[in-house]
Design an enzyme around this catalytic site. Structure first.
Site, PDB file in Angstrom:
ATOM      1  N   CYS A 160       0.792  45.101  25.857  1.00 33.36           N
ATOM      2  CA  CYS A 160       1.463  45.275  27.148  1.00 33.36           C
ATOM      3  C   CYS A 160       0.665  44.742  28.334  1.00 33.36           C
ATOM      4  O   CYS A 160       1.182  44.692  29.448  1.00 33.36           O
ATOM      5  CB  CYS A 160       1.801  46.745  27.354  1.00 33.36           C
ATOM      6  SG  CYS A 160       2.699  47.449  25.958  1.00 33.36           S
ATOM      7  N   HIS A 291       0.847  51.211  35.847  1.00 31.07           N
ATOM      8  CA  HIS A 291       1.430  50.872  34.544  1.00 31.07           C
ATOM      9  C   HIS A 291       2.610  51.804  34.274  1.00 31.07           C
ATOM     10  O   HIS A 291       3.665  51.354  33.850  1.00 31.07           O
ATOM     11  CB  HIS A 291       0.371  50.989  33.454  1.00 31.07           C
ATOM     12  CG  HIS A 291       0.828  50.530  32.108  1.00 31.07           C
ATOM     13  ND1 HIS A 291       1.288  49.254  31.890  1.00 31.07           N
ATOM     14  CD2 HIS A 291       0.901  51.161  30.912  1.00 31.07           C
ATOM     15  CE1 HIS A 291       1.624  49.121  30.608  1.00 31.07           C
ATOM     16  NE2 HIS A 291       1.410  50.262  30.003  1.00 31.07           N
ATOM     17  N   HIS A 325      10.148  49.077  30.113  1.00 38.51           N
ATOM     18  CA  HIS A 325       8.887  48.424  29.777  1.00 38.51           C
ATOM     19  C   HIS A 325       9.182  47.069  29.146  1.00 38.51           C
ATOM     20  O   HIS A 325       9.679  46.989  28.025  1.00 38.51           O
ATOM     21  CB  HIS A 325       8.097  49.314  28.814  1.00 38.51           C
ATOM     22  CG  HIS A 325       6.667  48.899  28.663  1.00 38.51           C
ATOM     23  ND1 HIS A 325       6.194  47.669  29.056  1.00 38.51           N
ATOM     24  CD2 HIS A 325       5.586  49.559  28.145  1.00 38.51           C
ATOM     25  CE1 HIS A 325       4.901  47.596  28.798  1.00 38.51           C
ATOM     26  NE2 HIS A 325       4.523  48.728  28.248  1.00 38.51           N
TER      27      HIS A 325
END
Length: 396
Positions: A160, A291, A325
Protein backbone atom coordinates in the site's frame (compact mmCIF):
# COMPACT_ATOMS: atom_id res chain seq x y z
CA UNK A 1 17.89 21.43 -5.69
CA UNK A 2 14.24 22.47 -5.79
CA UNK A 3 11.80 19.96 -7.33
CA UNK A 4 8.35 21.08 -8.35
CA UNK A 5 5.07 19.36 -9.17
CA UNK A 6 4.01 20.65 -12.60
CA UNK A 7 1.36 18.12 -13.57
CA UNK A 8 -1.42 16.11 -11.90
CA UNK A 9 -3.54 13.33 -13.32
CA UNK A 10 -5.96 10.93 -11.65
CA UNK A 11 -8.97 8.71 -12.15
CA UNK A 12 -10.79 7.36 -9.13
CA UNK A 13 -14.23 6.54 -7.72
CA UNK A 14 -14.71 10.32 -7.42
CA UNK A 15 -14.28 11.06 -11.12
CA UNK A 16 -12.40 10.65 -14.37
CA UNK A 17 -9.98 13.55 -13.90
CA UNK A 18 -8.50 15.80 -11.24
CA UNK A 19 -11.18 18.47 -11.60
CA UNK A 20 -13.99 15.99 -10.97
CA UNK A 21 -12.13 14.55 -7.99
CA UNK A 22 -11.74 18.01 -6.48
CA UNK A 23 -15.45 18.77 -6.86
CA UNK A 24 -16.45 15.58 -5.02
CA UNK A 25 -13.91 16.19 -2.24
CA UNK A 26 -15.32 19.65 -1.66
CA UNK A 27 -18.89 18.36 -1.71
CA UNK A 28 -18.05 15.61 0.84
CA UNK A 29 -19.47 12.99 -1.55
CA UNK A 30 -17.79 9.61 -1.43
CA UNK A 31 -17.56 7.12 -4.28
CA UNK A 32 -18.33 3.99 -2.26
CA UNK A 33 -20.95 1.76 -3.89
CA UNK A 34 -22.06 -1.81 -4.44
CA UNK A 35 -19.95 -2.97 -7.36
CA UNK A 36 -21.35 -2.93 -10.86
CA UNK A 37 -18.40 -4.38 -12.77
CA UNK A 38 -16.52 -6.63 -10.36
CA UNK A 39 -16.97 -10.38 -10.77
CA UNK A 40 -17.10 -11.45 -7.14
CA UNK A 41 -19.44 -13.17 -4.72
CA UNK A 42 -19.06 -10.07 -2.54
CA UNK A 43 -20.01 -7.43 -5.12
CA UNK A 44 -23.46 -6.94 -3.55
CA UNK A 45 -22.35 -7.53 0.05
CA UNK A 46 -19.53 -5.03 0.48
CA UNK A 47 -18.94 -1.41 -0.46
CA UNK A 48 -16.27 -0.65 -3.05
CA UNK A 49 -14.65 2.45 -4.44
CA UNK A 50 -15.33 1.73 -8.10
CA UNK A 51 -14.53 3.84 -11.16
CA UNK A 52 -17.95 4.18 -12.79
CA UNK A 53 -17.12 3.05 -16.30
CA UNK A 54 -16.65 -0.42 -17.69
CA UNK A 55 -13.30 -1.36 -19.16
CA UNK A 56 -14.29 -1.55 -22.87
CA UNK A 57 -15.85 1.92 -22.71
CA UNK A 58 -12.83 3.35 -20.92
CA UNK A 59 -10.46 1.85 -23.49
CA UNK A 60 -12.64 3.22 -26.28
CA UNK A 61 -12.52 6.72 -24.83
CA UNK A 62 -8.72 6.43 -24.66
CA UNK A 63 -8.58 5.32 -28.32
CA UNK A 64 -7.14 2.00 -27.19
CA UNK A 65 -10.07 -0.27 -28.03
CA UNK A 66 -8.14 -1.97 -30.84
CA UNK A 67 -5.21 -2.96 -28.62
CA UNK A 68 -5.06 -6.60 -27.59
CA UNK A 69 -4.44 -7.73 -24.02
CA UNK A 70 -5.12 -4.48 -22.17
CA UNK A 71 -6.51 -4.93 -18.66
CA UNK A 72 -8.53 -2.60 -16.47
CA UNK A 73 -5.30 -1.70 -14.66
CA UNK A 74 -3.77 -0.67 -18.00
CA UNK A 75 -6.81 1.45 -18.89
CA UNK A 76 -6.82 3.30 -15.56
CA UNK A 77 -3.06 3.92 -15.79
CA UNK A 78 -3.32 5.34 -19.32
CA UNK A 79 -6.14 7.68 -18.27
CA UNK A 80 -4.19 9.19 -15.37
CA UNK A 81 -0.87 9.31 -17.24
CA UNK A 82 -2.49 11.11 -20.19
CA UNK A 83 -3.94 13.78 -17.92
CA UNK A 84 -0.70 14.27 -15.98
CA UNK A 85 1.53 14.87 -19.03
CA UNK A 86 -1.10 17.12 -20.63
CA UNK A 87 -1.48 19.07 -17.40
CA UNK A 88 2.30 19.57 -17.27
CA UNK A 89 2.26 20.63 -20.94
CA UNK A 90 5.04 18.18 -21.72
CA UNK A 91 6.08 18.18 -25.35
CA UNK A 92 6.56 14.93 -27.24
CA UNK A 93 10.33 15.36 -27.23
CA UNK A 94 10.31 15.95 -23.47
CA UNK A 95 8.27 12.81 -22.80
CA UNK A 96 10.62 10.76 -25.00
CA UNK A 97 13.80 12.30 -23.59
CA UNK A 98 16.31 10.20 -21.66
CA UNK A 99 16.07 12.98 -19.06
CA UNK A 100 12.49 11.89 -18.27
CA UNK A 101 11.95 8.94 -15.92
CA UNK A 102 8.73 6.98 -15.50
CA UNK A 103 8.31 5.32 -12.10
CA UNK A 104 5.02 3.54 -11.60
CA UNK A 105 3.57 1.18 -9.02
CA UNK A 106 0.96 -1.53 -8.64
CA UNK A 107 0.07 -4.37 -6.32
CA UNK A 108 -2.63 -6.01 -8.44
CA UNK A 109 -1.29 -5.41 -11.94
CA UNK A 110 -2.95 -7.74 -14.43
CA UNK A 111 -4.22 -9.97 -11.65
CA UNK A 112 -7.47 -8.06 -11.99
CA UNK A 113 -8.10 -10.81 -14.55
CA UNK A 114 -8.01 -13.43 -11.81
CA UNK A 115 -10.02 -16.09 -13.59
CA UNK A 116 -8.17 -15.69 -16.88
CA UNK A 117 -4.86 -15.94 -15.06
CA UNK A 118 -5.98 -19.12 -13.32
CA UNK A 119 -7.09 -20.75 -16.56
CA UNK A 120 -3.95 -19.77 -18.44
CA UNK A 121 -1.63 -20.83 -15.62
CA UNK A 122 -3.28 -24.25 -15.45
CA UNK A 123 -3.19 -24.72 -19.24
CA UNK A 124 -6.97 -24.90 -19.39
CA UNK A 125 -7.11 -22.67 -22.47
CA UNK A 126 -5.12 -21.90 -25.55
CA UNK A 127 -2.74 -19.01 -24.96
CA UNK A 128 -4.93 -15.94 -24.51
CA UNK A 129 -4.32 -12.32 -25.46
CA UNK A 130 -3.65 -11.59 -21.78
CA UNK A 131 -0.65 -13.88 -21.31
CA UNK A 132 1.72 -10.90 -21.14
CA UNK A 133 -0.71 -8.81 -19.10
CA UNK A 134 -0.60 -10.45 -15.70
CA UNK A 135 2.63 -9.17 -14.21
CA UNK A 136 2.95 -6.12 -12.01
CA UNK A 137 4.87 -4.11 -14.63
CA UNK A 138 2.60 -4.76 -17.63
CA UNK A 139 0.96 -1.32 -17.47
CA UNK A 140 4.35 0.39 -17.18
CA UNK A 141 5.73 -1.41 -20.22
CA UNK A 142 2.67 -0.55 -22.29
CA UNK A 143 2.89 3.15 -21.42
CA UNK A 144 6.62 3.08 -22.21
CA UNK A 145 5.83 1.56 -25.61
CA UNK A 146 2.90 3.88 -26.40
CA UNK A 147 4.77 7.07 -25.52
CA UNK A 148 8.20 5.89 -26.69
CA UNK A 149 9.74 6.62 -23.32
CA UNK A 150 13.52 6.25 -23.39
CA UNK A 151 14.50 7.30 -19.88
CA UNK A 152 14.69 5.25 -16.68
CA UNK A 153 11.54 3.26 -15.98
CA UNK A 154 10.62 1.06 -13.05
CA UNK A 155 7.64 -0.51 -11.31
CA UNK A 156 7.43 -0.66 -7.52
CA UNK A 157 5.42 -3.08 -5.41
CA UNK A 158 5.68 -2.39 -1.69
CA UNK A 159 2.00 -3.06 -1.08
CA UNK A 160 0.00 0.00 0.00
CA UNK A 161 3.02 2.34 0.05
CA UNK A 162 3.92 1.48 -3.56
CA UNK A 163 3.08 4.72 -5.38
CA UNK A 164 4.31 6.88 -2.49
CA UNK A 165 7.64 5.13 -2.99
CA UNK A 166 7.39 5.84 -6.72
CA UNK A 167 7.11 9.54 -5.87
CA UNK A 168 10.11 9.26 -3.56
CA UNK A 169 12.20 7.43 -6.19
CA UNK A 170 11.38 10.09 -8.78
CA UNK A 171 12.47 12.76 -6.32
CA UNK A 172 15.76 10.95 -5.66
CA UNK A 173 16.49 10.46 -9.38
CA UNK A 174 16.09 14.20 -9.99
CA UNK A 175 18.11 15.14 -6.93
CA UNK A 176 20.97 12.87 -7.99
CA UNK A 177 21.10 14.40 -11.46
CA UNK A 178 20.17 11.19 -13.27
CA UNK A 179 17.06 12.80 -14.80
CA UNK A 180 15.53 16.24 -15.03
CA UNK A 181 11.91 15.19 -14.67
CA UNK A 182 9.91 12.14 -13.60
CA UNK A 183 6.33 10.99 -14.07
CA UNK A 184 5.53 9.13 -10.86
CA UNK A 185 2.51 7.34 -9.43
CA UNK A 186 0.62 4.09 -9.64
CA UNK A 187 -2.50 2.11 -10.43
CA UNK A 188 -4.64 -0.67 -9.04
CA UNK A 189 -8.03 -2.01 -10.09
CA UNK A 190 -10.56 -3.98 -8.16
CA UNK A 191 -9.98 -7.72 -8.45
CA UNK A 192 -11.41 -10.95 -7.12
CA UNK A 193 -7.87 -11.77 -5.98
CA UNK A 194 -7.61 -8.81 -3.59
CA UNK A 195 -11.23 -8.92 -2.47
CA UNK A 196 -10.86 -12.55 -1.40
CA UNK A 197 -7.51 -11.86 0.21
CA UNK A 198 -8.66 -8.90 2.31
CA UNK A 199 -11.85 -10.71 3.19
CA UNK A 200 -9.76 -13.64 4.45
CA UNK A 201 -7.95 -11.18 6.72
CA UNK A 202 -11.38 -10.16 8.07
CA UNK A 203 -10.71 -6.47 7.57
CA UNK A 204 -13.38 -5.63 4.96
CA UNK A 205 -16.25 -3.63 6.42
CA UNK A 206 -19.85 -4.41 5.50
CA UNK A 207 -20.55 -0.67 5.67
CA UNK A 208 -18.80 2.43 4.38
CA UNK A 209 -15.46 2.77 6.17
CA UNK A 210 -15.03 5.16 9.10
CA UNK A 211 -11.35 6.06 9.50
CA UNK A 212 -10.49 7.29 13.01
CA UNK A 213 -13.95 6.57 14.39
CA UNK A 214 -14.22 4.51 17.58
CA UNK A 215 -16.69 2.17 15.89
CA UNK A 216 -14.55 1.54 12.79
CA UNK A 217 -14.67 -2.07 11.67
CA UNK A 218 -12.60 -2.32 8.53
CA UNK A 219 -11.79 -0.87 5.15
CA UNK A 220 -13.40 -0.70 1.71
CA UNK A 221 -11.33 -1.64 -1.32
CA UNK A 222 -11.10 0.89 -4.13
CA UNK A 223 -9.48 1.34 -7.51
CA UNK A 224 -7.88 4.14 -9.46
CA UNK A 225 -4.70 5.58 -10.88
CA UNK A 226 -2.73 8.75 -10.18
CA UNK A 227 0.43 10.33 -11.59
CA UNK A 228 2.38 13.46 -10.76
CA UNK A 229 4.94 15.16 -12.98
CA UNK A 230 8.02 16.21 -11.02
CA UNK A 231 10.52 18.57 -12.63
CA UNK A 232 13.80 20.09 -11.55
CA UNK A 233 14.04 23.83 -11.23
CA UNK A 234 16.24 24.10 -14.31
CA UNK A 235 13.60 22.78 -16.71
CA UNK A 236 10.41 24.32 -15.31
CA UNK A 237 11.27 27.95 -14.63
CA UNK A 238 8.45 29.33 -16.78
CA UNK A 239 5.84 26.70 -15.90
CA UNK A 240 2.99 26.88 -13.45
CA UNK A 241 4.18 25.12 -10.31
CA UNK A 242 1.55 23.51 -8.11
CA UNK A 243 3.74 22.40 -5.21
CA UNK A 244 7.32 21.82 -4.16
CA UNK A 245 8.53 18.38 -3.15
CA UNK A 246 10.13 19.00 0.23
CA UNK A 247 11.17 15.54 1.35
CA UNK A 248 10.34 11.89 1.83
CA UNK A 249 11.05 9.10 4.29
CA UNK A 250 10.71 5.33 4.00
CA UNK A 251 11.19 2.78 6.77
CA UNK A 252 10.13 -0.75 7.58
CA UNK A 253 9.11 -1.87 11.06
CA UNK A 254 9.40 -5.57 10.03
CA UNK A 255 6.82 -6.40 12.68
CA UNK A 256 4.14 -8.47 10.95
CA UNK A 257 3.02 -9.43 7.46
CA UNK A 258 -0.26 -7.52 7.62
CA UNK A 259 -0.19 -5.44 10.84
CA UNK A 260 1.92 -2.58 12.12
CA UNK A 261 3.75 -2.52 15.42
CA UNK A 262 1.49 -1.25 18.20
CA UNK A 263 4.33 1.03 19.31
CA UNK A 264 4.21 2.69 15.86
CA UNK A 265 7.93 2.23 15.21
CA UNK A 266 7.56 2.46 11.43
CA UNK A 267 5.13 5.38 11.50
CA UNK A 268 7.35 7.42 13.79
CA UNK A 269 10.52 6.63 11.87
CA UNK A 270 9.17 7.44 8.41
CA UNK A 271 7.64 10.78 9.47
CA UNK A 272 10.84 11.76 11.23
CA UNK A 273 12.88 10.70 8.19
CA UNK A 274 10.71 12.86 5.90
CA UNK A 275 11.05 15.86 8.22
CA UNK A 276 14.81 15.38 8.38
CA UNK A 277 15.03 15.03 4.60
CA UNK A 278 13.10 18.28 4.19
CA UNK A 279 15.04 20.08 6.90
CA UNK A 280 11.82 20.84 8.78
CA UNK A 281 10.80 20.65 12.42
CA UNK A 282 7.57 18.93 13.46
CA UNK A 283 5.76 22.20 14.14
CA UNK A 284 5.95 23.21 10.46
CA UNK A 285 3.42 20.60 9.30
CA UNK A 286 0.03 22.26 8.73
CA UNK A 287 -2.01 19.23 7.63
CA UNK A 288 -1.67 15.44 7.49
CA UNK A 289 -3.42 13.27 4.92
CA UNK A 290 -3.28 10.13 7.04
CA UNK A 291 -3.07 6.55 5.80
CA UNK A 292 -6.30 6.06 7.76
CA UNK A 293 -7.71 2.78 6.47
CA UNK A 294 -10.49 2.38 9.03
CA UNK A 295 -9.10 -0.85 10.48
CA UNK A 296 -8.64 -1.26 14.21
CA UNK A 297 -4.87 -1.70 14.02
CA UNK A 298 -3.99 0.97 11.48
CA UNK A 299 -5.83 3.94 12.97
CA UNK A 300 -4.75 3.18 16.53
CA UNK A 301 -1.10 2.82 15.49
CA UNK A 302 -1.13 5.93 13.32
CA UNK A 303 -2.48 8.06 16.16
CA UNK A 304 0.18 6.58 18.44
CA UNK A 305 2.80 7.71 15.93
CA UNK A 306 1.33 11.19 15.62
CA UNK A 307 1.35 11.62 19.37
CA UNK A 308 5.01 10.58 19.53
CA UNK A 309 6.20 12.88 16.73
CA UNK A 310 4.12 16.04 17.21
CA UNK A 311 3.92 18.20 20.30
CA UNK A 312 0.49 19.26 19.04
CA UNK A 313 -1.01 16.98 16.39
CA UNK A 314 -1.78 19.05 13.26
CA UNK A 315 -5.19 18.89 11.56
CA UNK A 316 -5.51 15.47 9.90
CA UNK A 317 -8.01 13.40 7.97
CA UNK A 318 -8.25 10.32 5.78
CA UNK A 319 -9.45 10.68 2.21
CA UNK A 320 -9.86 6.89 2.02
CA UNK A 321 -13.30 7.62 3.47
CA UNK A 322 -14.08 8.95 -0.03
CA UNK A 323 -12.36 6.42 -2.30
CA UNK A 324 -11.76 3.32 -0.24
CA UNK A 325 -8.27 1.88 -0.15
CA UNK A 326 -6.86 2.01 -3.67
CA UNK A 327 -3.80 -0.06 -2.68
CA UNK A 328 -0.89 0.63 -5.05
CA UNK A 329 -2.53 3.83 -6.31
CA UNK A 330 -3.24 5.21 -2.82
CA UNK A 331 0.05 6.98 -2.15
CA UNK A 332 -0.01 8.99 -5.38
CA UNK A 333 -3.77 9.63 -5.31
CA UNK A 334 -3.60 10.93 -1.75
CA UNK A 335 -0.52 12.98 -2.60
CA UNK A 336 -2.60 14.69 -5.30
CA UNK A 337 -5.43 15.31 -2.82
CA UNK A 338 -2.87 16.76 -0.39
CA UNK A 339 -1.51 19.07 -3.09
CA UNK A 340 -5.04 20.19 -4.02
CA UNK A 341 -5.59 21.11 -0.39
CA UNK A 342 -2.29 22.99 -0.37
CA UNK A 343 -3.15 24.85 -3.57
CA UNK A 344 -6.59 25.94 -2.36
CA UNK A 345 -6.01 26.24 1.42
CA UNK A 346 -8.64 23.65 2.23
CA UNK A 347 -8.96 20.32 4.03
CA UNK A 348 -11.07 17.37 2.85
CA UNK A 349 -12.47 15.59 5.88
CA UNK A 350 -12.69 12.11 7.29
CA UNK A 351 -16.29 11.19 6.58
CA UNK A 352 -18.61 9.41 9.00
CA UNK A 353 -16.65 10.14 12.20
CA UNK A 354 -19.03 10.27 15.17
CA UNK A 355 -16.98 9.18 18.19
CA UNK A 356 -13.28 9.53 18.96
CA UNK A 357 -10.97 6.58 19.53
CA UNK A 358 -10.45 5.94 23.25
CA UNK A 359 -7.18 7.12 24.74
CA UNK A 360 -6.44 9.85 22.19
CA UNK A 361 -7.35 13.50 22.43
CA UNK A 362 -7.14 13.75 18.66
CA UNK A 363 -10.09 14.44 16.41
CA UNK A 364 -9.78 14.28 12.63
CA UNK A 365 -11.16 17.11 10.55
CA UNK A 366 -14.76 15.96 10.05
CA UNK A 367 -16.18 18.63 7.72
CA UNK A 368 -14.87 20.35 4.61
CA UNK A 369 -12.74 23.29 5.72
CA UNK A 370 -11.79 26.19 3.46
CA UNK A 371 -9.84 29.42 3.92
CA UNK A 372 -7.32 27.79 6.24
CA UNK A 373 -3.65 28.63 5.74
CA UNK A 374 -1.68 25.57 4.64
CA UNK A 375 1.99 25.83 3.72
CA UNK A 376 3.19 22.27 4.32
CA UNK A 377 1.33 18.97 3.98
CA UNK A 378 2.35 15.46 5.03
CA UNK A 379 0.94 12.46 3.16
CA UNK A 380 1.35 9.03 4.78
CA UNK A 381 1.20 5.55 3.22
CA UNK A 382 1.80 2.28 5.04
CA UNK A 383 2.04 -1.13 3.44
CA UNK A 384 1.95 -4.81 4.31
CA UNK A 385 5.21 -6.03 5.78
CA UNK A 386 5.56 -2.72 7.63
CA UNK A 387 6.76 -0.64 4.66
CA UNK A 388 6.00 2.94 5.71
CA UNK A 389 6.42 6.08 3.60
CA UNK A 390 5.82 9.77 4.28
CA UNK A 391 5.87 12.54 1.67
CA UNK A 392 6.13 16.26 2.36
CA UNK A 393 4.91 18.95 -0.03
CA UNK A 394 5.05 22.71 0.30
CA UNK A 395 4.13 25.85 -1.57
CA UNK A 396 6.21 26.44 -4.72
Amino acid sequence: MDIFVTGLGCISPLGFNTEQNLARLRAEKDGLVRSEYLESAYKDKKFFGEVKMNTPTLLDQLDLADRKGLTRSDALAFAAFNEAVRHAQLKKEEIESVDTAFISASTVGGMCLTDELYRDANLNTDTSEYTESYNCAAHTLRIVEEYQLKGISNTINTACSSSANAVMMGMKLIRSGRVKRAVVGGVDSLAKYTVNGFNALQILSDDKCRPFDKGRDGLNLGEGAAYLVLESEEVCNDKVKFARVLGAGNTNDAYHTSSMSETADGVIACIQAALSDAGLTQDKVDYINAHGTGTQNNDQVELTGFRAVFEAIPPFSSTKSYTGHTLGAAGALEAIYSILGLMHNEIYPSLRVSELIDGFNAQPVATYTSNTEINTVLSNSYGFGGNCTSLLFGRP
